[in-house]
Design an enzyme around this catalytic site. Structure first.
Site, short mmCIF file in Angstrom:
data_model
loop_
_atom_site.label_atom_id
_atom_site.label_comp_id
_atom_site.label_asym_id
_atom_site.label_seq_id
_atom_site.Cartn_x
_atom_site.Cartn_y
_atom_site.Cartn_z
N HIS A 49 -20.95 -8.57 -3.83
CA HIS A 49 -19.73 -9.38 -3.66
C HIS A 49 -18.58 -8.79 -4.47
CE1 HIS A 49 -17.46 -13.40 -4.19
NE2 HIS A 49 -17.06 -12.77 -3.10
N GLU A 90 -20.45 -8.67 -8.03
CA GLU A 90 -21.66 -9.46 -8.23
C GLU A 90 -22.77 -8.83 -7.38
OE1 GLU A 90 -20.13 -13.98 -9.03
OE2 GLU A 90 -19.92 -13.27 -6.99
N ASN A 121 -17.51 -17.82 -7.60
CA ASN A 121 -17.04 -18.93 -6.76
C ASN A 121 -17.65 -20.26 -7.17
OD1 ASN A 121 -15.11 -17.69 -5.20
ND2 ASN A 121 -16.60 -16.90 -3.74
N1 3HC Z 1 -4.39 -3.11 -3.46
C1 3HC Z 1 -4.40 -2.11 -4.38
N2 3HC Z 1 -3.77 -2.19 -5.56
C2 3HC Z 1 -3.07 -3.30 -5.83
C3 3HC Z 1 -3.00 -4.38 -4.92
C4 3HC Z 1 -3.70 -4.24 -3.69
N3 3HC Z 1 -3.69 -5.23 -2.79
N4 3HC Z 1 -2.25 -5.36 -5.49
C5 3HC Z 1 -1.85 -4.90 -6.68
N5 3HC Z 1 -2.35 -3.67 -6.90
C6 3HC Z 1 -2.19 -2.85 -8.11
C7 3HC Z 1 -0.76 -2.49 -8.34
O1 3HC Z 1 -0.40 -1.29 -7.66
C8 3HC Z 1 -0.71 -2.30 -9.85
O2 3HC Z 1 -1.25 -1.06 -10.22
P1 3HC Z 1 -0.74 -0.28 -11.57
O3 3HC Z 1 -1.04 -1.19 -12.72
O4 3HC Z 1 -1.54 0.97 -11.58
O5 3HC Z 1 0.72 -0.07 -11.34
C9 3HC Z 1 -1.71 -3.35 -10.36
O6 3HC Z 1 -2.57 -3.66 -9.24
C10 3HC Z 1 -1.00 -4.60 -10.83
O7 3HC Z 1 -0.20 -5.08 -9.74
P2 3HC Z 1 1.25 -5.71 -9.89
O8 3HC Z 1 1.90 -5.17 -11.14
O9 3HC Z 1 1.96 -5.58 -8.61
O10 3HC Z 1 0.99 -7.27 -10.02
P3 3HC Z 1 0.08 -8.04 -11.03
O11 3HC Z 1 0.12 -7.49 -12.41
O12 3HC Z 1 0.42 -9.48 -10.81
O13 3HC Z 1 -1.40 -7.81 -10.50
C11 3HC Z 1 -3.22 -8.69 -9.29
C12 3HC Z 1 -1.77 -8.18 -9.22
C13 3HC Z 1 -4.14 -7.56 -9.71
C14 3HC Z 1 -3.57 -9.15 -7.89
C15 3HC Z 1 -3.28 -9.83 -10.36
O14 3HC Z 1 -2.27 -10.77 -10.10
C16 3HC Z 1 -4.61 -10.53 -10.39
O15 3HC Z 1 -5.55 -10.05 -11.00
N6 3HC Z 1 -4.67 -11.72 -9.76
C17 3HC Z 1 -5.90 -12.49 -9.64
C18 3HC Z 1 -6.69 -11.96 -8.48
C19 3HC Z 1 -8.00 -12.65 -8.35
O16 3HC Z 1 -8.33 -13.58 -9.06
N7 3HC Z 1 -8.77 -12.15 -7.40
C20 3HC Z 1 -10.06 -12.72 -7.10
C21 3HC Z 1 -9.88 -13.72 -6.02
S1 3HC Z 1 -11.39 -14.55 -5.69
C22 3HC Z 1 -12.19 -13.54 -4.66
O17 3HC Z 1 -11.74 -12.49 -4.26
C23 3HC Z 1 -13.54 -14.01 -4.29
C24 3HC Z 1 -13.59 -14.39 -2.85
O18 3HC Z 1 -14.95 -14.64 -2.56
C25 3HC Z 1 -12.80 -15.62 -2.51
#
Ligand code: 3HC
Length: 294
Positions: A140, A152, A190
């Site tokens: 996961h 995971e 989750n």
């Molecule tokens: N793909 C690739 N790289 C990405 C990206 C994407 N979609 N989105 C952001 N990035 C990269 C950026 O290029 C940047 O890289 P750098 O540091 O080398 O420049 C880095 O990630 C940070 O991005 P930003 O500066 O644009 O924005 P943030 O600092 O806000 O980071 C985030 C974005 C990493 C998405 C952060 O907001 C985060 O960690 N959010 C929480 C995400 C989370 O909780 N995810 C889990 C969801 S639950 C899940 O997936 C489980 C499922 O079962 C539901």
């Protein structure tokens, strides 16, 4: 037997991310989609991500070409014949997943290991449709896959410990922190994240505070990268609603029951960022505006 060749089924958000991450870690990857159109869409998102890494200077143009060269697209499952590990990242519907694994079981070598990226469905229910429940795990990943450091690794009661360790080591080779968990709905993240997000919706419904104030509170008060409503929109309200229902079915506990507001929003198609509307309105994507919902 270590894993050298990967198959990924599904080139949506998660499948594309998994394929990109595996290719960046040196693995040749075959990615399968149901149509050329979907395949091209997925590859375009991978190429965009790789281009961004080149622009940022974290990858050279030559490295990008090598990584791109490790990725092969197909619409034919037969191309997984020599894969050591096949990771499924298709739609979150058990019948579709069971059908896929039954087909793969006939195509792949008997040594190949199967993994599902499901976030909430039972790994066991998929494994038993194959003749290899001992070589079947959950793997996961989290969105966005190339960025999020966790995987995971899920064992069922039938998973062979040696096969499990092979996949666990593979997850580490992707540069991820792998954690061990068992086939219980929601696994670790989750199980804890979904009730938290549902509780935030309940707090909103009960008038505790506004969307922005709840988001800011959890972001700035707890140091979370995103507030719960931004995260809900990011994950997708339909996805969260689906997971919550699966978890409620399994545990019959109120904390997993989707709140009425979430159901109403999903029924309205307000599924979050991808739909342009959720807890925020993304008409101007750089400046989302909180919706008036209660
Ligand atoms: N793909 C690739 N790289 C990405 C990206 C994407 N979609 N989105 C952001 N990035 C990269 C950026 O290029 C940047 O890289 P750098 O540091 O080398 O420049 C880095 O990630 C940070 O991005 P930003 O500066 O644009 O924005 P943030 O600092 O806000 O980071 C985030 C974005 C990493 C998405 C952060 O907001 C985060 O960690 N959010 C929480 C995400 C989370 O909780 N995810 C889990 C969801 S639950 C899940 O997936 C489980 C499922 O079962 C539901």
């Amino acid at each position: 037997m270590p894993i050298t060749k990967i198959g990924v089924v599904g080139c949506g958000l998660m499948g594309a991310g998994i394929a990109q991450t595996a290719a960046q870690s040196g693995f040749p990857v075959v990615v399968c989609e149901t149509s050329l159109e979907l395949l091209q869409k997925g590859f375009k998102s991978i190429e965009k991500n790789l281009d961004r890494l080149v622009e940022k200077g974290s990858l050279s143009a030559a490295e990008r070409e090598i990584i791109r060269g490790r990725l092969h697209g197909t619409t034919n499952l037969e191309d997984f014949r020599d894969a050591d590990l096949v990771i499924e990242a298709i739609i979150e519907q058990l019948p579709a997943k069971r059908e896929l694994f039954t087909a793969l079981d006939k195509i792949c070598t008997k040594n190949a290991i199967f993994a599902s990226n499901t976030s909430s469905l039972s790994i066991t229910e998929m494994a038993v449709t194959t003749a290899r429940p001992d070589r079947f795990v959950g793997l996961h990943f989290f969105n966005p896959v190339p960025v999020m450091k966790l995987v995971e690794v899920v064992r069922t009661i039938a998973t062979n410990p040696a096969a499990y360790e092979v996949v666990f080591t593979f997850a580490q080779k992707l540069g991820k922190t792998a954690v061990r968990t068992s086939d219980r709905t929601g696994f670790i993240v989750n199980r804890l994240l979904v009730p938290y997000m549902l509780d935030c919706i309940r707090a909103l419904e009960e008038g505790v505070a506004s969307i922005e104030d709840i988001d800011n509170s959890m972001k700035l008060g707890c140091g979370y990268p995103m507030g719960p409503f931004t995260l809900l929109d990011f994950v997708g309200l339909d996805t969260t609603y689906y997971i919550a229902n699966v978890m409620f079915d399994e545990f019959k506990e109120k904390r997993f029951a989707p709140p009425a507001l979430l159901k109403r929003m999903v029924l309205s198609g307000w599924n979050g960022r991808k739909a342009g509307k959720g807890f925020y309105d993304y008409a101007d994507p750089k400046n989302p505006k909180a919706m008036k919902l209660v």
